[in-house]
Scaffold this motif. Sequence first.
Motif, PDB file in Angstrom:
ATOM      1  N   ILE A  59       9.390   0.247   9.414  1.00 41.37           N
ATOM      2  CA  ILE A  59       8.527  -0.704   9.866  1.00 41.37           C
ATOM      3  C   ILE A  59       7.713  -1.387   8.752  1.00 41.37           C
ATOM      4  CG2 ILE A  59       6.546  -1.829  11.012  1.00 41.37           C
ATOM      5  CD1 ILE A  59       9.099  -1.479  12.874  1.00 41.37           C
ATOM      6  N   ARG A  60       7.189  -0.508   7.729  1.00 41.44           N
ATOM      7  CA  ARG A  60       6.526  -0.546   6.619  1.00 41.44           C
ATOM      8  C   ARG A  60       7.362  -1.552   5.795  1.00 41.44           C
ATOM      9  NH1 ARG A  60       4.562   4.485   6.903  1.00 41.44           N
ATOM     10  NH2 ARG A  60       2.696   4.687   8.150  1.00 41.44           N
ATOM     11  N   ARG A  61       8.548  -0.885   5.375  1.00 43.09           N
ATOM     12  CA  ARG A  61       9.354  -1.852   4.462  1.00 43.09           C
ATOM     13  C   ARG A  61       9.838  -3.126   4.769  1.00 43.09           C
ATOM     14  NH1 ARG A  61      12.762   3.482   3.590  1.00 43.09           N
ATOM     15  NH2 ARG A  61      14.235   2.631   4.658  1.00 43.09           N
ATOM     16  N   ALA A  62       9.941  -3.420   6.111  1.00 45.35           N
ATOM     17  CA  ALA A  62      10.043  -4.651   6.615  1.00 45.35           C
ATOM     18  C   ALA A  62       9.002  -5.522   6.598  1.00 45.35           C
ATOM     19  CB  ALA A  62      10.639  -4.474   8.099  1.00 45.35           C
ATOM     20  N   LEU A  63       7.796  -4.975   6.847  1.00 48.80           N
ATOM     21  CA  LEU A  63       6.472  -5.800   6.790  1.00 48.80           C
ATOM     22  C   LEU A  63       6.358  -6.061   5.300  1.00 48.80           C
ATOM     23  CD1 LEU A  63       4.083  -3.985   9.265  1.00 48.80           C
ATOM     24  CD2 LEU A  63       5.610  -6.041   9.601  1.00 48.80           C
ATOM     25  N   SER A  64       6.632  -5.197   4.548  1.00 44.04           N
ATOM     26  CA  SER A  64       6.293  -5.399   3.138  1.00 44.04           C
ATOM     27  C   SER A  64       7.298  -6.595   2.471  1.00 44.04           C
ATOM     28  CB  SER A  64       6.879  -4.061   2.135  1.00 44.04           C
ATOM     29  OG  SER A  64       6.648  -4.367   0.789  1.00 44.04           O
ATOM     30  N   ARG A  65       8.488  -6.607   2.883  1.00 39.22           N
ATOM     31  CA  ARG A  65       9.494  -7.931   2.716  1.00 39.22           C
ATOM     32  C   ARG A  65       8.736  -8.948   3.046  1.00 39.22           C
ATOM     33  NH1 ARG A  65      15.281  -6.502   4.479  1.00 39.22           N
ATOM     34  NH2 ARG A  65      15.607  -8.594   3.709  1.00 39.22           N
ATOM     35  N   LEU A  66       8.267  -9.177   4.332  1.00 44.44           N
ATOM     36  CA  LEU A  66       7.737 -10.406   5.090  1.00 44.44           C
ATOM     37  C   LEU A  66       6.569 -10.642   4.079  1.00 44.44           C
ATOM     38  CD1 LEU A  66       8.243  -9.115   8.678  1.00 44.44           C
ATOM     39  CD2 LEU A  66       9.205 -11.234   7.682  1.00 44.44           C
ATOM     40  N   GLY A  67       5.571  -9.499   3.877  1.00 42.11           N
ATOM     41  CA  GLY A  67       4.326  -9.880   3.131  1.00 42.11           C
ATOM     42  C   GLY A  67       4.914 -10.524   1.985  1.00 42.11           C
ATOM     43  N   HIS A  68       5.894 -10.250   1.171  1.00 42.46           N
ATOM     44  CA  HIS A  68       6.440 -10.802  -0.037  1.00 42.46           C
ATOM     45  C   HIS A  68       6.710 -12.245  -0.021  1.00 42.46           C
ATOM     46  CE1 HIS A  68       8.187 -11.223  -3.929  1.00 42.46           C
ATOM     47  NE2 HIS A  68       9.371 -11.843  -3.498  1.00 42.46           N
ATOM     48  N   GLU A  69       7.323 -12.647   1.061  1.00 37.55           N
ATOM     49  CA  GLU A  69       7.653 -13.964   1.565  1.00 37.55           C
ATOM     50  C   GLU A  69       6.483 -14.742   2.064  1.00 37.55           C
ATOM     51  OE1 GLU A  69      10.487 -15.269   1.617  1.00 37.55           O
ATOM     52  OE2 GLU A  69      11.971 -13.624   1.486  1.00 37.55           O
ATOM     53  N   GLN A  70       5.393 -13.983   2.187  1.00 35.93           N
ATOM     54  CA  GLN A  70       4.030 -14.711   2.746  1.00 35.93           C
ATOM     55  C   GLN A  70       4.014 -15.152   4.040  1.00 35.93           C
ATOM     56  OE1 GLN A  70       1.722 -16.810  -0.625  1.00 35.93           O
ATOM     57  NE2 GLN A  70       3.627 -16.397  -2.015  1.00 35.93           N
ATOM     58  N   VAL A  71       4.683 -14.700   4.706  1.00 32.78           N
ATOM     59  CA  VAL A  71       4.807 -15.027   6.050  1.00 32.78           C
ATOM     60  C   VAL A  71       3.851 -14.041   7.090  1.00 32.78           C
ATOM     61  CG1 VAL A  71       6.850 -16.603   6.291  1.00 32.78           C
ATOM     62  CG2 VAL A  71       6.935 -14.207   6.570  1.00 32.78           C
ATOM     63  N   VAL A  72       3.655 -12.787   6.228  1.00 38.31           N
ATOM     64  CA  VAL A  72       2.799 -11.803   6.907  1.00 38.31           C
ATOM     65  C   VAL A  72       1.680 -11.426   5.840  1.00 38.31           C
ATOM     66  CG1 VAL A  72       2.895  -9.259   7.482  1.00 38.31           C
ATOM     67  CG2 VAL A  72       4.590 -10.974   8.349  1.00 38.31           C
ATOM     68  N   VAL A  73       0.622 -11.069   6.318  1.00 34.59           N
ATOM     69  CA  VAL A  73      -0.381 -10.715   5.638  1.00 34.59           C
ATOM     70  C   VAL A  73      -0.672  -9.300   5.494  1.00 34.59           C
ATOM     71  CG1 VAL A  73      -2.979 -11.145   5.099  1.00 34.59           C
ATOM     72  CG2 VAL A  73      -1.553 -13.129   5.566  1.00 34.59           C
ATOM     73  N   LEU A  74      -0.697  -8.377   4.526  1.00 33.29           N
ATOM     74  CA  LEU A  74      -0.898  -6.984   4.695  1.00 33.29           C
ATOM     75  C   LEU A  74      -2.312  -6.706   4.347  1.00 33.29           C
ATOM     76  CD1 LEU A  74       2.503  -6.162   2.686  1.00 33.29           C
ATOM     77  CD2 LEU A  74       2.046  -6.314   5.358  1.00 33.29           C
TER      78      LEU A  74
END
Length: 242
Positions: A59-74
């Motif tokens: 899950i963390r790896r997926a969220l990290s990718r989404l954070g890179h895309e800037q559609v998720v804020v970590l």
Amino acid sequence: MNQTLHAIAPEKGRKNKSTQDDVVYAHIFDAILEQRLAPGTKLNEESLGEIFGVSRTIIRRALSRLGHEQVVVLRPNRGAVVASPTIEEARQIVFARRIVEKAVTELVIDNAEDSQIDKLNQLVLEEQECFSRGDRGAGIRLSGEFHLQMAEMADNPPLLSFQRSLVSQCSLIIAQFESGAKSHCSYDEHFELIDAIKKRDKSKAVRLMMHHLDHVEKKLSLDDDNASDDLKAVFSNVRGKK
């Protein structure tokens, strides 16, 4: 074509090898684009791990990718949330895209091969089909893929990298804030742009691209309450799937 995994330009080399975090990433991004996840929703790692049947590391790896895309804020020590850009931020992102899209369009006119233009046309036909059958989420994804394909045709890796981030953010903005969800003219504008590319008409192609981005910005609205912050409800269609 697997629309979820292919549309918003995963890194080259990952398209044909879906890992567990690829699948989680794709489902969450799909939910964001289709307005099934509300802006600001907390993406609880434990809940998502239970939903998808994977470890919190995945899950963390997926969220990290989404954070890179800037559609998720970590957020350090507070977990991840779905990004919630304001309209002003949306306008800033669209403005940034104008700069990149102008350069991309000019380079496409100079470098595009006929086979690449044919592939671009096929993407728009698929986009049109999605909107015609009411699959707006897939249509938005294919619209983004059209712009990413153009960036690849421009043959400038730095521009392509920047465009990946901008297209992802714009797709989120469109999914969240675009008014008039029952109609969509992106494919009409894309067809016009392809025609200008075929004719190698650089000034017309750039003008059409700028008009297209103006049109996207003018349709932005904050009046949208169709999403949910209930993770289990949003992903009910994938629960139990391995």
